[in-house]
Design a protein around this motif. Structure first.
Motif: not given
Length: 83
Positions: A1-10, A16-23
């Motif tokens: 999964m590609r997760v993107l973060y914007f503004a103050w979350l970043r 700015a983004e990360e790839e995660v493997v979901l449990p």
């Protein structure tokens, strides 16, 4: 999964983004936020007040009960206003 973060979350997470493997336990946006908040202190800080975090799954606005799965693109951002 590609997760993107914007503004103050970043800024809080430091990415700015990360790839995660979901449990297998992650099936919706709410459980994804729980999973992400446990990844680092920055993630925990970014998701500390979930009421001010908005989400989109595959570029469609999504609520906490929206399903997520491997291969999705999920974006997190603050509320936006326009004029």
């Amino acid at each position: 999964m590609r997760v993107l973060y914007f503004a103050w979350l970043r800024q809080k997470i430091g990415l700015a983004e990360e790839e995660v493997v979901l449990p297998e336990s992650v099936r919706d946006v709410a459980s994804l936020i729980d999973f992400l908040a446990a990844r680092s202190p920055g993630h925990a800080e970014a998701f500390a007040n979930r009421a001010v975090v908005r989400c989109a799954v595959n570029q469609d606005f999504a609520g906490p009960d929206a399903p997520v799965r491997a291969g999705d693109e999920v974006a997190f951002f603050p509320p936006v206003t326009g004029g």
